[in-house]
Design a protein around this motif. Structure first.
Motif, PDB file in Angstrom:
ATOM      1  N   LEU A  61     -24.138 -18.759-103.258  1.00  0.00           N
ATOM      2  CA  LEU A  61     -24.007 -18.797-104.717  1.00  0.00           C
ATOM      3  C   LEU A  61     -24.156 -17.404-105.339  1.00  0.00           C
ATOM      4  O   LEU A  61     -24.164 -17.264-106.557  1.00  0.00           O
ATOM      5  CB  LEU A  61     -25.046 -19.754-105.313  1.00  0.00           C
ATOM      6  CG  LEU A  61     -24.806 -21.235-105.033  1.00  0.00           C
ATOM      7  CD1 LEU A  61     -26.062 -22.055-105.336  1.00  0.00           C
ATOM      8  CD2 LEU A  61     -23.615 -21.738-105.849  1.00  0.00           C
ATOM      9  N   GLY A  62     -24.269 -16.383-104.499  1.00  0.00           N
ATOM     10  CA  GLY A  62     -24.368 -15.002-104.981  1.00  0.00           C
ATOM     11  C   GLY A  62     -25.741 -14.638-105.506  1.00  0.00           C
ATOM     12  O   GLY A  62     -25.878 -13.739-106.329  1.00  0.00           O
ATOM     13  N   ALA A  63     -26.766 -15.330-105.013  1.00  0.00           N
ATOM     14  CA  ALA A  63     -28.114 -15.113-105.533  1.00  0.00           C
ATOM     15  C   ALA A  63     -29.071 -14.602-104.467  1.00  0.00           C
ATOM     16  O   ALA A  63     -28.952 -14.933-103.291  1.00  0.00           O
ATOM     17  CB  ALA A  63     -28.656 -16.418-106.105  1.00  0.00           C
ATOM     18  N   VAL A 139     -36.665 -25.304-106.423  1.00  0.00           N
ATOM     19  CA  VAL A 139     -35.544 -24.911-105.568  1.00  0.00           C
ATOM     20  C   VAL A 139     -34.282 -25.669-105.962  1.00  0.00           C
ATOM     21  O   VAL A 139     -33.232 -25.069-106.206  1.00  0.00           O
ATOM     22  CB  VAL A 139     -35.894 -25.155-104.081  1.00  0.00           C
ATOM     23  CG1 VAL A 139     -34.737 -24.758-103.187  1.00  0.00           C
ATOM     24  CG2 VAL A 139     -37.158 -24.380-103.705  1.00  0.00           C
ATOM     25  N   SER A 140     -34.371 -26.981-106.050  1.00  0.00           N
ATOM     26  CA  SER A 140     -33.183 -27.782-106.378  1.00  0.00           C
ATOM     27  C   SER A 140     -32.676 -27.480-107.781  1.00  0.00           C
ATOM     28  O   SER A 140     -31.462 -27.389-108.002  1.00  0.00           O
ATOM     29  CB  SER A 140     -33.467 -29.276-106.201  1.00  0.00           C
ATOM     30  OG  SER A 140     -34.551 -29.687-107.012  1.00  0.00           O
ATOM     31  N   ASN A 141     -33.571 -27.285-108.734  1.00  0.00           N
ATOM     32  CA  ASN A 141     -33.149 -26.957-110.104  1.00  0.00           C
ATOM     33  C   ASN A 141     -32.450 -25.604-110.159  1.00  0.00           C
ATOM     34  O   ASN A 141     -31.431 -25.452-110.836  1.00  0.00           O
ATOM     35  CB  ASN A 141     -34.342 -26.964-111.054  1.00  0.00           C
ATOM     36  CG  ASN A 141     -34.903 -28.341-111.297  1.00  0.00           C
ATOM     37  OD1 ASN A 141     -34.317 -29.354-110.918  1.00  0.00           O
ATOM     38  ND2 ASN A 141     -36.063 -28.398-111.920  1.00  0.00           N
ATOM     39  N   ALA A 142     -32.981 -24.626-109.449  1.00  0.00           N
ATOM     40  CA  ALA A 142     -32.371 -23.292-109.443  1.00  0.00           C
ATOM     41  C   ALA A 142     -30.958 -23.350-108.860  1.00  0.00           C
ATOM     42  O   ALA A 142     -30.038 -22.712-109.373  1.00  0.00           O
ATOM     43  CB  ALA A 142     -33.243 -22.314-108.661  1.00  0.00           C
ATOM     44  N   LYS A 143     -30.784 -24.117-107.789  1.00  0.00           N
ATOM     45  CA  LYS A 143     -29.449 -24.251-107.184  1.00  0.00           C
ATOM     46  C   LYS A 143     -28.454 -24.875-108.161  1.00  0.00           C
ATOM     47  O   LYS A 143     -27.315 -24.427-108.258  1.00  0.00           O
ATOM     48  CB  LYS A 143     -29.518 -25.087-105.899  1.00  0.00           C
ATOM     49  CG  LYS A 143     -29.865 -24.274-104.681  1.00  0.00           C
ATOM     50  CD  LYS A 143     -29.947 -25.067-103.415  1.00  0.00           C
ATOM     51  CE  LYS A 143     -28.766 -25.928-103.137  1.00  0.00           C
ATOM     52  NZ  LYS A 143     -28.861 -26.636-101.846  1.00  0.00           N
ATOM     53  N   LYS A 144     -28.874 -25.897-108.874  1.00  0.00           N
ATOM     54  CA  LYS A 144     -28.002 -26.546-109.857  1.00  0.00           C
ATOM     55  C   LYS A 144     -27.558 -25.568-110.944  1.00  0.00           C
ATOM     56  O   LYS A 144     -26.399 -25.534-111.331  1.00  0.00           O
ATOM     57  CB  LYS A 144     -28.694 -27.757-110.498  1.00  0.00           C
ATOM     58  CG  LYS A 144     -28.825 -28.940-109.586  1.00  0.00           C
ATOM     59  CD  LYS A 144     -29.613 -30.061-110.275  1.00  0.00           C
ATOM     60  CE  LYS A 144     -29.999 -31.132-109.278  1.00  0.00           C
ATOM     61  NZ  LYS A 144     -30.955 -32.094-109.846  1.00  0.00           N
ATOM     62  N   VAL A 145     -28.508 -24.781-111.421  1.00  0.00           N
ATOM     63  CA  VAL A 145     -28.179 -23.802-112.465  1.00  0.00           C
ATOM     64  C   VAL A 145     -27.219 -22.746-111.922  1.00  0.00           C
ATOM     65  O   VAL A 145     -26.229 -22.417-112.573  1.00  0.00           O
ATOM     66  CB  VAL A 145     -29.481 -23.133-113.019  1.00  0.00           C
ATOM     67  CG1 VAL A 145     -29.148 -21.966-113.920  1.00  0.00           C
ATOM     68  CG2 VAL A 145     -30.309 -24.174-113.753  1.00  0.00           C
ATOM     69  N   LEU A 146     -27.494 -22.221-110.736  1.00  0.00           N
ATOM     70  CA  LEU A 146     -26.635 -21.207-110.136  1.00  0.00           C
ATOM     71  C   LEU A 146     -25.223 -21.717-109.923  1.00  0.00           C
ATOM     72  O   LEU A 146     -24.254 -20.984-110.112  1.00  0.00           O
ATOM     73  CB  LEU A 146     -27.217 -20.727-108.806  1.00  0.00           C
ATOM     74  CG  LEU A 146     -28.441 -19.814-108.919  1.00  0.00           C
ATOM     75  CD1 LEU A 146     -29.117 -19.694-107.576  1.00  0.00           C
ATOM     76  CD2 LEU A 146     -28.061 -18.454-109.475  1.00  0.00           C
TER      77      LEU A 146
END
Length: 151
Positions: A61-63, A139-146
């Motif tokens: 995701l480029g993060a 972790v899961s929330n950050a992935k969704k936002v990214l």
């Protein structure tokens, strides 16, 4: 606490390898900056291992993932080695960066808080999640936002 849409404050801290880390050097990449209470505690270990297990997804995701606590570099070195963490942990022993990011204390002010910031490629905060419990939700929330940010 800081707000979504604000520029993420730049800072400099030492990494587990003793190198100097500057947030501004990651400009051009998304950053998941997570503050956690303490190395090797159950919730913090679950969170770090969840970031580890999904680290490749974050890279796709480029993060870049970066963890910060007030533990020492030596403590971070042990924690990183014990759990094979592929990302940097930064030692904020004086709590200066925690204060800069206005991360609140938890449980009646007894514990350092657990807060995750998602910062875009331009250095702007796109998401903030503040929760001491549900460590892996960070972790899961950050992935969704990214996933919703431009690559």
């Amino acid at each position: 606490m800081l707000q979504v849409g604000q520029p993420a404050p730049d800072f400099t801290l030492k990494t587990t390898t003793g190198e100097t880390f500057r947030l501004s050097e990651l400009r051009g990449r998304h950053v998941v900056l997570y503050f956690y209470p303490k190395d090797d505690t159950p919730g913090c270990t679950a969170e770090a291992c969840s970031f580890r297990d999904q680290y490749e997804d974050f890279q796709d995701l480029g993060a870049e993932v970066v963890g910060i606590s007030s533990d020492s570099e030596k403590s971070h070195q042990k924690f990183t080695a014990k759990h094979n963490l592929p990302f940097q942990l930064l030692a904020d022993e004086k709590g200066e960066v925690r204060k800069l990011y206005e991360v609140p204390r938890a449980l009646l002010g007894l514990l350092p808080g657990r807060v995750t910031f998602v910062i875009d490629k331009k250095g702007v905060i796109q998401y903030i999640f503040n929760s001491l419990s549900g460590a892996t939700d960070h972790v899961s929330n950050a992935k969704k936002v990214l996933a919703g940010l431009p690559a």
